[in-house]
Design a protein around this motif. Structure first.
Motif, PDB file in Angstrom:
ATOM      1  N   ALA A   9       0.852  -1.197   0.000  1.00  0.00           N
ATOM      2  CA  ALA A   9       0.000   0.000   0.000  1.00  0.00           C
ATOM      3  C   ALA A   9       0.882   1.240   0.000  1.00  0.00           C
ATOM      4  N   GLY A  11       3.787   3.819  -2.400  1.00  0.00           N
ATOM      5  CA  GLY A  11       3.660   4.772  -3.495  1.00  0.00           C
ATOM      6  C   GLY A  11       3.126   4.143  -4.770  1.00  0.00           C
ATOM      7  N   VAL A  12       3.715   3.037  -5.179  1.00  0.00           N
ATOM      8  CA  VAL A  12       3.329   2.400  -6.444  1.00  0.00           C
ATOM      9  C   VAL A  12       1.921   1.801  -6.329  1.00  0.00           C
ATOM     10  N   ARG A  35       1.218  -4.931   5.058  1.00  0.00           N
ATOM     11  CA  ARG A  35       1.675  -5.118   6.437  1.00  0.00           C
ATOM     12  C   ARG A  35       0.922  -4.165   7.370  1.00  0.00           C
ATOM     13  N   THR A  36       0.803  -2.900   6.948  1.00  0.00           N
ATOM     14  CA  THR A  36       0.102  -1.906   7.769  1.00  0.00           C
ATOM     15  C   THR A  36      -1.292  -1.700   7.174  1.00  0.00           C
ATOM     16  N   LYS A  39      -2.983   1.770   6.090  1.00  0.00           N
ATOM     17  CA  LYS A  39      -2.696   2.396   4.794  1.00  0.00           C
ATOM     18  C   LYS A  39      -3.662   1.885   3.715  1.00  0.00           C
ATOM     19  N   ASP A  60       1.314 -10.367   6.279  1.00  0.00           N
ATOM     20  CA  ASP A  60       2.776 -10.321   6.231  1.00  0.00           C
ATOM     21  C   ASP A  60       3.193 -11.148   5.020  1.00  0.00           C
ATOM     22  N   ALA A  61       3.633 -10.467   4.002  1.00  0.00           N
ATOM     23  CA  ALA A  61       3.918 -11.154   2.735  1.00  0.00           C
ATOM     24  C   ALA A  61       5.221 -11.957   2.771  1.00  0.00           C
ATOM     25  N   ALA A  83       4.493  -4.930  -3.203  1.00  0.00           N
ATOM     26  CA  ALA A  83       5.239  -4.769  -1.948  1.00  0.00           C
ATOM     27  C   ALA A  83       6.704  -4.568  -2.339  1.00  0.00           C
ATOM     28  N   THR A 105       6.654  -5.843 -10.163  1.00  0.00           N
ATOM     29  CA  THR A 105       7.323  -4.745 -10.884  1.00  0.00           C
ATOM     30  C   THR A 105       8.838  -4.724 -10.645  1.00  0.00           C
ATOM     31  N   PHE A 141       7.702   0.621 -15.020  1.00  0.00           N
ATOM     32  CA  PHE A 141       8.193   1.333 -16.204  1.00  0.00           C
ATOM     33  C   PHE A 141       9.538   0.795 -16.633  1.00  0.00           C
ATOM     34  N   ASP A 142      10.500   0.807 -15.686  1.00  0.00           N
ATOM     35  CA  ASP A 142      11.774   0.191 -16.039  1.00  0.00           C
ATOM     36  C   ASP A 142      12.254  -0.641 -14.868  1.00  0.00           C
ATOM     37  N   PRO A 143      12.083  -1.956 -14.886  1.00  0.00           N
ATOM     38  CA  PRO A 143      11.583  -2.761 -15.991  1.00  0.00           C
ATOM     39  C   PRO A 143      10.071  -2.616 -16.200  1.00  0.00           C
ATOM     40  N   ASN A 183      11.009   4.005  -2.674  1.00  0.00           N
ATOM     41  CA  ASN A 183      11.565   3.386  -1.475  1.00  0.00           C
ATOM     42  C   ASN A 183      13.081   3.629  -1.361  1.00  0.00           C
ATOM     43  N   THR A 346       5.207   3.839 -12.594  1.00  0.00           N
ATOM     44  CA  THR A 346       5.278   2.413 -12.233  1.00  0.00           C
ATOM     45  C   THR A 346       3.881   1.831 -12.002  1.00  0.00           C
TER      46      THR A 346
HETATM   47  P1  NDP Z   1       6.926   1.583  -0.731  1.00  0.00           P
HETATM   48  O1  NDP Z   1       8.003   1.387   0.273  1.00  0.00           O
HETATM   49  O2  NDP Z   1       6.273   2.914  -0.872  1.00  0.00           O
HETATM   50  O3  NDP Z   1       5.753   0.517  -0.475  1.00  0.00           O
HETATM   51  C1  NDP Z   1       6.000  -0.815  -0.185  1.00  0.00           C
HETATM   52  C2  NDP Z   1       4.744  -1.390   0.426  1.00  0.00           C
HETATM   53  O4  NDP Z   1       4.955  -2.784   0.664  1.00  0.00           O
HETATM   54  C3  NDP Z   1       4.378  -0.755   1.768  1.00  0.00           C
HETATM   55  O5  NDP Z   1       3.002  -0.568   1.816  1.00  0.00           O
HETATM   56  C4  NDP Z   1       4.843  -1.811   2.762  1.00  0.00           C
HETATM   57  O6  NDP Z   1       4.134  -1.858   3.952  1.00  0.00           O
HETATM   58  C5  NDP Z   1       4.557  -3.071   1.983  1.00  0.00           C
HETATM   59  N1  NDP Z   1       5.326  -4.180   2.541  1.00  0.00           N
HETATM   60  C6  NDP Z   1       6.660  -4.239   2.785  1.00  0.00           C
HETATM   61  N2  NDP Z   1       6.973  -5.410   3.357  1.00  0.00           N
HETATM   62  C7  NDP Z   1       5.829  -6.101   3.473  1.00  0.00           C
HETATM   63  C8  NDP Z   1       5.487  -7.384   3.989  1.00  0.00           C
HETATM   64  N3  NDP Z   1       6.414  -8.201   4.509  1.00  0.00           N
HETATM   65  N4  NDP Z   1       4.198  -7.764   3.949  1.00  0.00           N
HETATM   66  C9  NDP Z   1       3.242  -6.969   3.436  1.00  0.00           C
HETATM   67  N5  NDP Z   1       3.495  -5.750   2.937  1.00  0.00           N
HETATM   68  C10 NDP Z   1       4.770  -5.325   2.949  1.00  0.00           C
HETATM   69  O7  NDP Z   1       7.547   1.106  -2.124  1.00  0.00           O
HETATM   70  P2  NDP Z   1       7.101   1.565  -3.598  1.00  0.00           P
HETATM   71  O8  NDP Z   1       5.629   1.604  -3.671  1.00  0.00           O
HETATM   72  O9  NDP Z   1       7.903   2.744  -3.974  1.00  0.00           O
HETATM   73  O10 NDP Z   1       7.658   0.342  -4.459  1.00  0.00           O
HETATM   74  C11 NDP Z   1       6.907  -0.859  -4.604  1.00  0.00           C
HETATM   75  C12 NDP Z   1       7.637  -1.801  -5.556  1.00  0.00           C
HETATM   76  O11 NDP Z   1       7.764  -1.199  -6.831  1.00  0.00           O
HETATM   77  C13 NDP Z   1       9.066  -2.150  -5.111  1.00  0.00           C
HETATM   78  O12 NDP Z   1       9.261  -3.518  -5.349  1.00  0.00           O
HETATM   79  C14 NDP Z   1       9.933  -1.340  -6.044  1.00  0.00           C
HETATM   80  O13 NDP Z   1      11.182  -1.945  -6.257  1.00  0.00           O
HETATM   81  C15 NDP Z   1       9.090  -1.356  -7.301  1.00  0.00           C
HETATM   82  N6  NDP Z   1       9.392  -0.277  -8.247  1.00  0.00           N
HETATM   83  C16 NDP Z   1       9.480  -0.604  -9.577  1.00  0.00           C
HETATM   84  C17 NDP Z   1       9.743   0.356 -10.521  1.00  0.00           C
HETATM   85  C18 NDP Z   1       9.724   0.008 -11.967  1.00  0.00           C
HETATM   86  O14 NDP Z   1       9.724   0.926 -12.798  1.00  0.00           O
HETATM   87  N7  NDP Z   1       9.684  -1.234 -12.356  1.00  0.00           N
HETATM   88  C19 NDP Z   1       9.998   1.762 -10.132  1.00  0.00           C
HETATM   89  C20 NDP Z   1       9.788   2.029  -8.724  1.00  0.00           C
HETATM   90  C21 NDP Z   1       9.528   1.024  -7.822  1.00  0.00           C
HETATM   91  P3  NDP Z   1       4.378  -0.797   5.161  1.00  0.00           P
HETATM   92  O15 NDP Z   1       3.474   0.326   4.796  1.00  0.00           O
HETATM   93  O16 NDP Z   1       3.973  -1.510   6.400  1.00  0.00           O
HETATM   94  O17 NDP Z   1       5.830  -0.422   5.138  1.00  0.00           O
END
Ligand code: NDP
Length: 407
Positions: A9, A11-12, A35-36, A39, A60-61, A83, A105, A141-143, A183, A346
């Motif tokens: 939950a 940014g993406v 996890r939270t 959100k 918890d993923a 996540a 992603t 987007f990339d990848p 992140n 993304t």
């Molecule tokens: P954020 O850190 O904003 O969000 C990650 C989310 O995952 C949070 O809501 C977090 O929960 C949740 N999370 C983390 N661990 C767990 C868990 N064990 N169980 C359940 N939920 C969990 O990251 P982004 O949204 O910026 O990025 C998301 C994904 O997108 C990443 O994998 C990133 O690498 C990828 N990405 C890909 C791009 C592309 O162009 N291909 C570009 C940018 C990002 P909590 O709120 O509790 O922390």
């Protein structure tokens, strides 16, 4: 048409959820689980009441059994893993156990070693095939779009693509001396690693930020960019036949690089645990906690991103070049979905990738990267859902400047 379980939950995920709700013909129902849970509930509160039915859950993923129980309860057609890369394998395991389609992603990365490789996920190929389910890898987007652009270039404009340069330019300004656009932990792991590119069947390693070029980006202007390793290089090197070289460049401003260097020099970007006041902490995770939350950058970021691919190859025996890119405006994204362009660029392809699987356009049992599917329907959807692309058939090439004029 279908039901998606969205894990994460951040940014993406927030952008993807907005877009799924806009595309309610395909996404009749979504469950946002993270996890939270608060959100997820905030997102639901913002977007509820339309055609798409929204539910939320806590999960918890990292825990396969919890994931299986949730999937059995929600019964989604696809799990959208938004996540972190650390959760890719546990979520794929749960999808296998429940015979549910999967997409993500970013490729799997063990939490204790910064190593971007598809090998762990590609090892699931046979099991997904046998289970009759699709895993779509890297649909951001990339990848993601960069792979679709490559497949599209090959399908429509080239007999053979010999060179690909992927150019990721963020011309946005958030006004902070140092912050990351997604992140921080994932971002800093990516940019502080050695650079690497693929040429003539071999990986060539560089020091971090060793190779610098300048490029004049449409709608953004002249920027310094640096060669990085990026995960789509691995799959595209395999999936684009005849390729001789593929590189990835990302723009960075001087302030970002100066802060990163200082943080590195004092050990703050390390992923080795240290003892602090009787507790084990990982410096990079502590740094994440003190940096601005990427989600908070939305309202203050102005400017545009320009991400695309320059191809060089042959068509009917003649040399040919082609550049396809998208320009995205941070403030426009913020107005539409409350996030800046990095999450937007993304989250939109994440929604489109899941829609490709749900509508059966990209549905074949096994584990695939985006470039292994027909790019045309995805390209159409990019125009429709906010990431229109521009073609240039006579682009300036990355190495157009002579070596001595580059520094
Ligand atoms: P954020 O850190 O904003 O969000 C990650 C989310 O995952 C949070 O809501 C977090 O929960 C949740 N999370 C983390 N661990 C767990 C868990 N064990 N169980 C359940 N939920 C969990 O990251 P982004 O949204 O910026 O990025 C998301 C994904 O997108 C990443 O994998 C990133 O690498 C990828 N990405 C890909 C791009 C592309 O162009 N291909 C570009 C940018 C990002 P909590 O709120 O509790 O922390």
């Amino acid at each position: 048409m279908g039901k998606a379980l969205i894990i994460g939950a951040g940014g993406v995920a927030s952008v993807a959820v907005h877009k799924c709700v806009q595309n309610s013909d395909v996404f009749e129902e979504i469950c946002i689980a993270s996890r939270t849970k608060s959100k997820c509930d905030e997102l639901k509160a913002k977007l509820d009441g339309g055609k798409t039915k929204i539910t939320t859950a806590q999960v918890d993923a990292n825990n396969v059994d919890e994931l299986i129980a949730l999937i059995n309860e929600v019964k989604p057609d696809i799990v959208m893993n938004l996540a972190l890369p650390y959760q890719d394998l546990t979520i794929m395991d749960a999808c296998l156990a429940t015979k549910t389609h999967y997409m993500d992603t970013a490729n799997y990365e063990p939490e204790d070693t910064a190593k971007f490789e598809y090998k762990w996920q590609w090892e699931y190929r046979e099991r997904f095939e046998q289970a009759g389910i699709t895993a779509l890898l890297g649909s951001g987007f990339d990848p993601g779009v960069t792979g679709v652009f490559s497949a599209y270039a090959l399908k429509h404009y080239f007999d053979e693509i010999e060179y690909i340069d992927i150019l990721d330019c963020n011309g946005g300004d958030h006004g902070y001396p140092f912050a990351t656009n997604f992140n921080p932990e994932i971002n800093i792991r990516e940019v502080s690693a050695n650079g690497r590119y693929w040429e003539n069947g071999e990986w060539i390693e560089t020091k971090p930020m060793e190779i610098k070029r300048e490029y004049n980006f449409a709608e953004v202007g002249q920027k310094d960019m640096y060669l990085l390793y990026h995960e789509e290089l691995e799959s595209l090197a395999q999936n684009i036949p005849g390729l001789k070289r593929i590189r990835f460049f990302m723009t960075f401003g001087q302030s970002y690089l100066m802060h990163l260097k200082a943080l590195e020099n004092v050990g703050m970007t390390s992923i080795e645990p240290i003892e602090f006041e009787g507790k084990q902490i990982i410096p990079l995770q502590f740094l994440k906690a003190v940096l601005p939350d990427p989600a908070s950058l939305g309202p203050r970021t102005v400017g545009k991103t320009n991400i695309g691919c320059i191809f060089k190859g042959k068509k009917d025996g003649q040399d040919k070049t082609y550049y396809v890119y998208n320009v995205c405006d941070h403030q426009e994204c913020y107005k539409e979905v409350g996030s800046q362009a990095i999450s937007y660029t993304t989250g939109v392809p994440a929604m489109i990738g899941a829609a490709m699987v749900l509508t059966g356009k990209w549905n074949k049992p096994g584990v695939y990267n985006v470039e292994e599917f027909d790019p045309d329907p995805f390209m159409e959807e990019l125009n429709k859902w906010g990431l229109p692309w521009v073609e240039d058939f006579n682009p300036v090439l990355v190495d157009a400047l002579p070596e001595e004029a580059r520094e």
